[in-house]
Structure formats: structure tokens, C-alpha cells
Design a protein around this motif. Sequence first.
Motif, PDB file in Angstrom:
ATOM      1  N   ASN A 212       0.817  -1.214   0.000  1.00 34.90           N
ATOM      2  CA  ASN A 212       0.000   0.000   0.000  1.00 34.90           C
ATOM      3  C   ASN A 212       0.848   1.260   0.000  1.00 34.90           C
ATOM      4  O   ASN A 212       0.442   2.289  -0.554  1.00 34.90           O
ATOM      5  N   LEU A 213       2.050   1.193   0.618  1.00 32.66           N
ATOM      6  CA  LEU A 213       2.952   2.342   0.544  1.00 32.66           C
ATOM      7  C   LEU A 213       3.405   2.566  -0.884  1.00 32.66           C
ATOM      8  O   LEU A 213       3.455   3.720  -1.366  1.00 32.66           O
ATOM      9  N   ALA A 214       3.712   1.486  -1.574  1.00 27.59           N
ATOM     10  CA  ALA A 214       4.130   1.615  -2.977  1.00 27.59           C
ATOM     11  C   ALA A 214       2.998   2.166  -3.833  1.00 27.59           C
ATOM     12  O   ALA A 214       3.210   3.040  -4.696  1.00 27.59           O
ATOM     13  N   LEU A 215       1.800   1.687  -3.643  1.00 25.72           N
ATOM     14  CA  LEU A 215       0.656   2.183  -4.410  1.00 25.72           C
ATOM     15  C   LEU A 215       0.400   3.647  -4.121  1.00 25.72           C
ATOM     16  O   LEU A 215       0.045   4.425  -5.029  1.00 25.72           O
ATOM     17  N   THR A 216       0.539   4.069  -2.847  1.00 25.81           N
ATOM     18  CA  THR A 216       0.292   5.468  -2.481  1.00 25.81           C
ATOM     19  C   THR A 216       1.341   6.385  -3.108  1.00 25.81           C
ATOM     20  O   THR A 216       1.013   7.453  -3.657  1.00 25.81           O
ATOM     21  N   LEU A 217       2.633   5.988  -3.000  1.00 31.39           N
ATOM     22  CA  LEU A 217       3.696   6.824  -3.596  1.00 31.39           C
ATOM     23  C   LEU A 217       3.559   6.906  -5.115  1.00 31.39           C
ATOM     24  O   LEU A 217       3.804   7.951  -5.723  1.00 31.39           O
ATOM     25  N   ALA A 218       3.119   5.789  -5.723  1.00 35.60           N
ATOM     26  CA  ALA A 218       2.934   5.783  -7.178  1.00 35.60           C
ATOM     27  C   ALA A 218       1.807   6.717  -7.573  1.00 35.60           C
ATOM     28  O   ALA A 218       1.841   7.341  -8.644  1.00 35.60           O
ATOM     29  N   SER A 219       0.784   6.856  -6.677  1.00 36.40           N
ATOM     30  CA  SER A 219      -0.327   7.747  -6.994  1.00 36.40           C
ATOM     31  C   SER A 219       0.092   9.217  -6.950  1.00 36.40           C
ATOM     32  O   SER A 219      -0.586  10.076  -7.486  1.00 36.40           O
ATOM     33  N   PHE A 220       1.225   9.493  -6.292  1.00 39.27           N
ATOM     34  CA  PHE A 220       1.760  10.859  -6.252  1.00 39.27           C
ATOM     35  C   PHE A 220       2.592  11.179  -7.482  1.00 39.27           C
ATOM     36  O   PHE A 220       3.161  12.271  -7.576  1.00 39.27           O
ATOM     37  N   GLY A 221       2.722  10.239  -8.403  1.00 36.59           N
ATOM     38  CA  GLY A 221       3.513  10.454  -9.623  1.00 36.59           C
ATOM     39  C   GLY A 221       4.952  10.035  -9.491  1.00 36.59           C
ATOM     40  O   GLY A 221       5.765  10.309 -10.387  1.00 36.59           O
ATOM     41  N   LYS A 222       5.309   9.383  -8.414  1.00 32.37           N
ATOM     42  CA  LYS A 222       6.666   8.910  -8.226  1.00 32.37           C
ATOM     43  C   LYS A 222       6.822   7.554  -8.902  1.00 32.37           C
ATOM     44  O   LYS A 222       5.875   6.765  -8.978  1.00 32.37           O
ATOM     45  N   LYS A 223       8.060   7.313  -9.390  1.00 32.13           N
ATOM     46  CA  LYS A 223       8.374   6.012  -9.972  1.00 32.13           C
ATOM     47  C   LYS A 223       8.774   5.083  -8.826  1.00 32.13           C
ATOM     48  O   LYS A 223       9.756   5.334  -8.132  1.00 32.13           O
ATOM     49  N   ILE A 224       8.040   4.009  -8.716  1.00 34.69           N
ATOM     50  CA  ILE A 224       8.210   3.129  -7.572  1.00 34.69           C
ATOM     51  C   ILE A 224       8.457   1.721  -8.079  1.00 34.69           C
ATOM     52  O   ILE A 224       7.821   1.248  -9.036  1.00 34.69           O
ATOM     53  N   VAL A 225       9.398   1.031  -7.404  1.00 34.27           N
ATOM     54  CA  VAL A 225       9.580  -0.386  -7.629  1.00 34.27           C
ATOM     55  C   VAL A 225       9.458  -1.089  -6.269  1.00 34.27           C
ATOM     56  O   VAL A 225      10.042  -0.677  -5.287  1.00 34.27           O
ATOM     57  N   LEU A 226       8.662  -2.115  -6.252  1.00 32.51           N
ATOM     58  CA  LEU A 226       8.396  -2.891  -5.026  1.00 32.51           C
ATOM     59  C   LEU A 226       9.120  -4.212  -5.152  1.00 32.51           C
ATOM     60  O   LEU A 226       8.825  -5.015  -6.052  1.00 32.51           O
ATOM     61  N   VAL A 227      10.080  -4.470  -4.252  1.00 27.94           N
ATOM     62  CA  VAL A 227      10.949  -5.638  -4.321  1.00 27.94           C
ATOM     63  C   VAL A 227      10.583  -6.605  -3.201  1.00 27.94           C
ATOM     64  O   VAL A 227      10.511  -6.212  -2.021  1.00 27.94           O
ATOM     65  N   GLY A 228      10.353  -7.859  -3.569  1.00 30.86           N
ATOM     66  CA  GLY A 228      10.083  -8.879  -2.576  1.00 30.86           C
ATOM     67  C   GLY A 228      11.353  -9.567  -2.145  1.00 30.86           C
ATOM     68  O   GLY A 228      11.862 -10.430  -2.851  1.00 30.86           O
ATOM     69  N   ALA A 229      11.870  -9.224  -0.936  1.00 27.71           N
ATOM     70  CA  ALA A 229      13.138  -9.782  -0.442  1.00 27.71           C
ATOM     71  C   ALA A 229      12.920 -10.817   0.653  1.00 27.71           C
ATOM     72  O   ALA A 229      13.882 -11.280   1.267  1.00 27.71           O
ATOM     73  N   ASP A 230      11.688 -11.213   0.901  1.00 30.71           N
ATOM     74  CA  ASP A 230      11.421 -12.282   1.859  1.00 30.71           C
ATOM     75  C   ASP A 230      11.447 -13.582   1.089  1.00 30.71           C
ATOM     76  O   ASP A 230      10.444 -14.041   0.530  1.00 30.71           O
ATOM     77  N   LEU A 231      12.647 -14.183   0.994  1.00 26.40           N
ATOM     78  CA  LEU A 231      12.842 -15.367   0.163  1.00 26.40           C
ATOM     79  C   LEU A 231      12.297 -16.636   0.810  1.00 26.40           C
ATOM     80  O   LEU A 231      12.098 -17.634   0.124  1.00 26.40           O
ATOM     81  N   ARG A 232      12.066 -16.646   2.093  1.00 26.83           N
ATOM     82  CA  ARG A 232      11.633 -17.858   2.787  1.00 26.83           C
ATOM     83  C   ARG A 232      10.106 -18.005   2.783  1.00 26.83           C
ATOM     84  O   ARG A 232       9.598 -19.113   2.673  1.00 26.83           O
ATOM     85  N   ASN A 233       9.411 -16.904   2.952  1.00 23.90           N
ATOM     86  CA  ASN A 233       7.943 -16.949   2.991  1.00 23.90           C
ATOM     87  C   ASN A 233       7.398 -15.785   2.162  1.00 23.90           C
ATOM     88  O   ASN A 233       6.828 -14.833   2.688  1.00 23.90           O
ATOM     89  N   PRO A 234       7.554 -15.858   0.856  1.00 20.67           N
ATOM     90  CA  PRO A 234       7.132 -14.736   0.004  1.00 20.67           C
ATOM     91  C   PRO A 234       5.610 -14.606  -0.026  1.00 20.67           C
ATOM     92  O   PRO A 234       4.891 -15.588  -0.155  1.00 20.67           O
ATOM     93  N   GLN A 235       5.129 -13.358   0.149  1.00 19.03           N
ATOM     94  CA  GLN A 235       3.695 -13.078   0.136  1.00 19.03           C
ATOM     95  C   GLN A 235       3.349 -11.943  -0.834  1.00 19.03           C
ATOM     96  O   GLN A 235       2.169 -11.646  -1.013  1.00 19.03           O
ATOM     97  N   LEU A 236       4.335 -11.345  -1.424  1.00 21.38           N
ATOM     98  CA  LEU A 236       4.092 -10.169  -2.259  1.00 21.38           C
ATOM     99  C   LEU A 236       3.251 -10.509  -3.486  1.00 21.38           C
ATOM    100  O   LEU A 236       2.358  -9.741  -3.873  1.00 21.38           O
TER     101      LEU A 236
END
Length: 788
Positions: free
Chosen positions: A587-611
Motif C-alpha cells: 500500500n505504501l508503494a501504491l500510495t507513492l505511485a499515486s503521487f507520480g513517483k516512480k516506484i519499484v516494489l521488491v520482494g526480499a522475503d525469500l523464505r515466505n514470500p507473500q508479495l
Amino acid sequence: MQSQPIKINFKEELLKYLHHWKWILFSTVVSLVACFFYLRYASDVYETSSKIQILDSSNAAFKMPNDGVSIFGTSKVNHENQIENIKSSRIINTVVDSLNLTTEIYSVGRVKSYELWNKTPFKVIWSIEKDSLKNKKVTFQIEITDKGYKLNDSNKEYRFEHTNFDFEIPFKLSLKNNTSIKKLNGRIYSVFLRDQKSISKSISRKLAIDYVGNQSDILKISLTGNNTEKISDIVNKLVTVFNNDGIKDRQFVHQKTVDFVDKRFEYLYTELDSIEESKANYKKNNEIVNVDSDGSFLMQRTYISKSDLDKVNTQSTLSKLMLLSINKSKELELLPPNVGFDDQEINSLIEKYNQQVFKCNKLVQSGGGASNPLVAESISQANQLKNNVKTSIIGYQKVLEIKKEEFGKINAEEKEKYGSVPKKEKNIRSIERQQTIKENLYVLLLQKREEALVNLAITNPCIKVVEYAVFSDAPIFPDRKAYVGIAFLIGLFIPFSVIFITNLLNNKIQSKEDIEEEISDAIVISEIPNIKDEQKKVSHLDRSVLSESFRILSSNIKHISPSKEEGTVIFVTSSVKGEGKTFVSTNLALTLASFGKKIVLVGADLRNPQLHRSLDLKKLLVKGVTNYLFDAKLTSDDIITKNLEEDSNLHVIISGIIPENPAELLSNGRFEILLEELRSKYDYIIVDTAPTVLVTDTSLILGFADTVLYVARANFTEKRLLKFIINFKKLNTIKSMGIILNNVEQNKKYGYKYNYGYGYGYGYEDGTIEDNLWKRTKHILSKLNRKK
């Protein structure tokens, strides 16, 4: 070192409870409703009391005049003993039998039954002996019909005034006078036969007897029960039975006195008769008529016998002297006349002798000589008379000796009789003394018998009834006002205690104040509200509370993140799984993207990925971080997922397949290269990392972050984990860190809807609990009006 006093914010503590006002109101209403139904159908308990004064029986008894001696003594009233007598099972059992308390008749109602007493339409007559009923217990229910009654829901009808032999204890129901069976048709009654012992114990347990005052000798007898008429009759009967029992005791004593005296009369009559018989026999055997007169008579006889003896002795002496005088006298010598002889013959011979001597002397003087025949004859006659006197005196002496011996014996006997008079008098007096004692006792007992007969006929009551049984107008139990107050307090106490215990035992974080209390330099940059809807993601131009919270978070990140020309790397982590770091990252990534910022959301939880689940991506069809770390040929463009939900400003790199050695992959240097590539392309690189407590993956790459957002979840994260956050911050080189409190409940502790206190007119609900309740009430009423 003095400890600082604990500061308590009463307003804040109160708001903790007011947050649950619905449950408090519900508990109070339920408690009051339960109290209402309890008071509506509870059996009222009333109290009745009577006042009595116990009279002193010793002063009430009839006594004969001049009664100076009482062989029965006097007594004073011992009230403690009388109280125990009133409460004794003997008295109470008599009351139970007199009022037939073992049989109880109840009118059965829809909800509760109530006992009938004097208003029973019928009476139960048991067909066995009364003594056999004392230990019996039975219960049955009857339903009145047109012709009689039915027993225990059976179809068989029984008649009144007829003995029912089908029941285990035969009985007969008898209708009271002026009772119409038609009016009773359909009514149901319960009949209970209880054992005498349990009824007596119940009355004794409910019975209270005490003094009216500290200085008073009046006793107050109180009894509690459900039926006022019944308990009043019991108390009045108890007073009557106790009074009659006291009267019977007095009459019993008087009757015992009469019986005792009657028996003593027989004994005393026999003893008096025996004493009089022995007295008569003693007088007869000892020839006593009267001791005094007999003593005088014996004394007189003793004196006479002694006088006679003395007289004989005197005559004997005189005879000896006269005989001596005769023997010494010469011829024609006169003898002394009248010396005191009692024998007249001797006195006459002496007198004749003296006359003959005078005659001889005259003859001699006239000239006669001894030869004168007249003189000689006269002298011969004188000598002859002298010899006759002498012979008479000798004979008289013999007579006197015989008399002397006889009078001596008589005198000795009379002396002996007279000497035995005192002993006889003593014996007589002893007999008379016994007779007097028995006669006095006889008279005394006769007097007591008359007193007992009078007291038996006019026995006074043993008590004075000061006040007959009077029952209280209002029940003493239940106290309705007290019960309502207690119910209200219980209704408040239960939720308050549950909330208090819950808060006391709750070791979870509730608000940012809990974090700030444990971590003094903590920066809580945002509080994410608890969203109960299925929609967990913010959207463009979304006006929800969730979107507003993430907009505020986005704004606060700018203040804690260091300014850079390249993109800012933000790590989102947490202590344990389930605290919402993936939810916050997305939701932070979606909110910042709505402000016109270029956002990349990286999933670094390699053991239990939920992204991928959060963004509804098919994980197997997309390459991710794991592929990049394995394959050095891949670039960031090869693993970026674009055009996500038609938002050209938000790109995603998922974690990829789950590796066997995620810690080694993250530390091989490829992850730093990936972040450097992304810095040049995006304004914000938001990395969803693994939990810090469970694994070391996040600690290995933590140095690459510009800002760390540490997520804690309200009502989930334990307070003890806050110490781990402190240690985590000290052990790792963190440029900037902010704490996000997730899942904060709306209205929790604050008293207004979650809106951060702004209220910009976006349609969010704000205001106090009371305002919101009033608004909801008006909204519901408006809906009802529309339906009408």
C-alpha cells in the motif's frame, strides 16, 4: 534513589473502558433485565413478630395467710432458659401437629407456585395413623375437574369425600364449606407431605428470639416465611403452646404436691396412730393416768407410809420405855398415864392400875395394914393389873414389830414408785414430742394441700402477651431497591472487570504510547487503522481511511529519509511473521505511485514470500529476486513486472522461487548490485524483507537501506519484542528508522473515529462517541421513515 511516582492519566484510562461502551451497556441491560425477572418471579419473604413477657411463677401462686415457711422455695425467671424452651423441638413439634404444618397445598401457576394457607378450597385427610405420618414424604399434583379431580396427570377421576386407595398413602380430599367445584375446574394444585423433623428444623432455623432492649425483660419472637398468614399463625400458636406448657408444668407441680401430701397423710395417720397406741400402752403398763397427778399421789402415799412407819417406831420406843419403867417401879407406884400409846387397851389398863394404886394407898392411909384383907386384896389386884399392863405392852411390842416390818416394805415400794416418776415423765414427754411433730407436719401438709388445690384450680398464665403476631407490610427479602442497585453494579462490574483483566493480562502492543513508553527515542511515523473490509489495498483517488493513513505515512517518510539525487531505498521489516509488513509495503508503494513517483516494489522475503499474493501475480510465470541472485546474466529489467493494474509508475520484482540457502544468496553481492541498478531508474525502491527475529536475512542486507520502516501490529506484537527493536537498532547500522503501528482499532482509546484529528471533509466520520451514536440513531430513524 527515590523512585518516581507513577503518573496515571485517568481520562485515558476511562477512555479505554468507554471504547467498549456497547458491551458495558449490554451487560448492564442484561443484568437489570435478569434482576427484573428474578424479582418478578422470586418468592417474597416476610417477617412476623410477637412480644411476650414471661411472668414469675413464684409470685403468682396462692398462699395461705401467715405463711412463714415454704418447703418448696422460690424461683426467679431465667430468660435464657425460657428462650431455649420456646425453641425446643418439643414445643415446635406440638405447634406442627396443632396446625398440621406437615401438609402443604400450593396453587400451581404458569411460572411459579404459591402456598395456600387459610384460603385452601379443600383439605387433605390422611387415612393412616398420625404417628405413622411423622417420617413420611410424598408429593402429588391434582387437577380439578367437573366431577372431582385427577391425580398426577392420570386420566382416572376421583371423587371428593372418597378415600383414594390408589396412592401410596391413602388420603381423602374434603371440600371446605361454600366451595364450588365448578369455580375450581381446571385449576392445578400441588400437595406436599413433609416429615415432621424437617418442618421443625426449618421453623427453628427461621425463628429468632431476643430481648426488645438491653434493659427490657420483654422477648420478641420473630419468624420469616413466604405466607404472612401462615407465619403469623405459627407465632401465635407457638406463644399459646408455650403458655399452656408453662401452665401444665405449674399444674403438674401442684398436682404432684397434692399427691405427695395425700401419700404423706396415710403415712402420718399410721404413725400418729402408732404413737398414740404406744402412749396408751405405756400408761397402761406403767399404771399412769396423768404424770403430774400420779406423781402427787405417789408422793403423798410415800409420805403417809413414812409417817406410819415413824409412828410405829415411836410406839415401839414408848412401849420399851414404859416396860422399862414398869420393871423399875416399886409396888403401888403409879405408872405415867397418857404417854402416847395408840393402843387404848394399854392406856385403859394403866389407868385402872393407877386407880387401884390410888385405892390401895387410901386403904393403907385409912389404917389398914398389910394384913388387912382389903389391903392385901387391893394390892393383889394392883399387882395383877400391873402384870396385865406389862403383858399388854409386851404383846403390843410384838404387834409393832410386825407393823414396822410391813410399813418398811410399803415405804420402800412407795419410794421406788415415786423415784420412777421422772423417767416415766421423760418417756411420756418423748412420745408426746413425736406426736406433736407429726401433728404439726400433718397440719402443715394439710395447709399446703389446700394451697396446691387452689393453685391447681386457678393457675395463672406463665406469660403476658404484649403484642400478638404482626407481619411486615413490605417483604424483607428480596430488597428490590438493593437488588436493582446490585444488578446495576454487577452489570457494570462484569465488563469493567473483564476489560481490566484483559488489559492487565494483555502483553500485546495497543497504541503508539506503548511503543514510546518502551523505546524513548522511537519515532512512530504512522498508525495504520484496522480495516475489516475485504479491500486491503488503496486505489487511485481513494477517499478511505486506509488511503489517508498511507498518504500521511508517505508524507512522514520524506521527513525521516535522507535527501538523495538517486532513488531512496526503503526496507520494510517486522519482528515476526503476520505483523503486516507486506501489507504496508504494497500500500505504501501504491500510495507513492499515486503521487507520480516512480516506484519499484521488491520482494526480499525469500523464505515466505507473500508479495505475489498481495498483488495477485502468478508466481511461477514471473522471474524474481531469487533468479537474479542465481543468474549473473540477468539484469533488473529481466525480473521487473510492469503495467501493474494500469499504473505505469509502479513496478514489482517478486521474490521468485524459494531457495535452499536464502542467506547465502543475499550475501553474494548480487542484491547490492540490483539495488544500485534500481536507484538509477526509480524514485523509491521499497523492499519487503523477512522478519528480523525469525531469520538473519534482513540483517545481511540492512546496510543497503536508506530508511528502515519497522512494522508492529496492534493486538498482535508482544511488548517484549520492543526490546528486540532496541537491540536491532543498536547492533545494525541504520541511517534512518521509523516505526509503523499497524492494525490500530478505530475508536481505540481516543474517543473519535480514526482520522488523525484532521477532518478535511473527505466524508470520514469524526467526533465523539456520543456524537457518532446520535448520528447513527438519526440515520436509522430516517431509514425507518422511508420504509413507512
